[in-house]
Design an enzyme around this catalytic site. Sequence first.
Site, mmCIF file in Angstrom:
data_model
loop_
_atom_site.group_PDB
_atom_site.id
_atom_site.type_symbol
_atom_site.label_atom_id
_atom_site.label_comp_id
_atom_site.label_asym_id
_atom_site.label_seq_id
_atom_site.Cartn_x
_atom_site.Cartn_y
_atom_site.Cartn_z
ATOM 1 N NE ARG A 71 -3.996 1.974 2.230
ATOM 2 C CZ ARG A 71 -4.371 2.714 3.268
ATOM 3 N NH1 ARG A 71 -3.831 2.504 4.467
ATOM 4 N NH2 ARG A 71 -5.278 3.651 3.124
ATOM 5 C CG HIS A 75 -1.258 5.444 -0.086
ATOM 6 N ND1 HIS A 75 -1.980 6.023 0.930
ATOM 7 C CD2 HIS A 75 -2.074 4.498 -0.612
ATOM 8 C CE1 HIS A 75 -3.173 5.433 1.029
ATOM 9 N NE2 HIS A 75 -3.244 4.502 0.106
ATOM 10 C CG ASN A 103 -0.849 9.077 2.828
ATOM 11 O OD1 ASN A 103 -1.173 8.080 2.181
ATOM 12 N ND2 ASN A 103 -0.278 10.143 2.287
ATOM 13 C CG HIS A 204 -8.030 -3.650 -1.698
ATOM 14 N ND1 HIS A 204 -9.066 -2.777 -1.938
ATOM 15 C CD2 HIS A 204 -6.951 -2.868 -1.402
ATOM 16 C CE1 HIS A 204 -8.624 -1.530 -1.811
ATOM 17 N NE2 HIS A 204 -7.359 -1.562 -1.492
#
Length: 350
Positions: A71, A75, A103, A204
């Site tokens: 992740r 980001h 975040n 995911h």
Amino acid sequence: MASSSSSLIYMIFFLLCNSCSYFDGARAQIVLPGLSWTYYDVSCPNLESIITEQLKKVFKNDIGQAAGLLRLHFHDCFVQGCDGSVLLDGSASGPGEQAAPPNLSLRAEAFKIINDLRRRVHDKCGRVVSCSDIVALAARDAVYLSGGPNYAVPLGRRDGLTFATVNVTLANLPPPSSNTSALLTSLASKNFTATDVVALSGGHTIGLGHCTSFTGRLYPTQDPTMDKTFANNLKATCPTANSTNTTVLDIRSPDKFDNKYYVDLMNRQGLFTSDQDLYTDPRTRPIVTAFAVNQTLFFDEFVTAMIKMSQLSVLTGSAGEVRANCSVRNSDSLLVSSVGGEGKKALSDF
Ligand code: HEM
């Protein structure tokens, strides 16, 4: 004659491309100028094994960290490109990207792991490998060591000198309440196709979500596209909309990188609206189904999309810098550590 043979060729092309119109994972990967597959072959030949061997130890202790690292790369890349800007602490100019709401749920441990990898790599090779490349390699290993595909990462990213504002960060990371139209529009602005969007969402297949990321689907009214038993179990985990608990993103195999996330969606057990709506929307439903029945296809498309994502707005050549500490720009750490002008110059010339 000429026209009938050309229409035959067209027909064959059409038939072949009918099956590849959604999927082009087998296509050779495009590498942007300035990046290369062999970037550190001379300057840091053991780079990848240093990272992989260390991450094997980390994941043996806690496989959840793999999700945190995957992740983190997403980001990093979606906000201002893959330039390590998400790693930067805030400064006098304002709060860093880490202060932006999406975040806040990045794992604190992920930042520590990246800085630890950076220290190990720099101890062996000197300050030649950027933090953004380390993040990209760690994400690749997170996928592979959790059971997913292995793939080569184009390298040579440089670390950025700036970070995005909280508002820019927010604008570039779609919220979990997004429907498919919003996701497709948002990701099309970064050149991602519908297949890329569905494949990337397959990230995911590992990791956790906090109640607040999905309780909008439970309270005050239940999302009708959610399986009832699944909803009841989520309500037990999150008794109120603001519960601080977490639950797994993929109920079938939460720690394994596989295609079960798509099976979840077909069973109306996707956790976020942004997940479940991929199966509701007729534009993405066939892609979800194709990935649910064919893991190899998912892996191919995931790799294509990840390599694409990993090259978003990268800095190369003499742009940016190679940070000595992933959390601060070199010039900022000099301000803190330098004792005089001499030291400052010598270090900044390094
Ligand atoms: C497409 C839009 C996306 C949305 C709306 C989205 C949203 C979210 C949200 C809300 C969480 C949980 C945060 C929390 O509540 O703690 C999450 C977790 C996660 N996301 Fe995404 N995400 C998206 C795309 C991606 C992509 C492209 C990847 C990687 C390829 C990814 C990988 C992950 C992982 C691995 C986790 C679990 C993190 C952990 O356990 O620490 N996501 N995402």
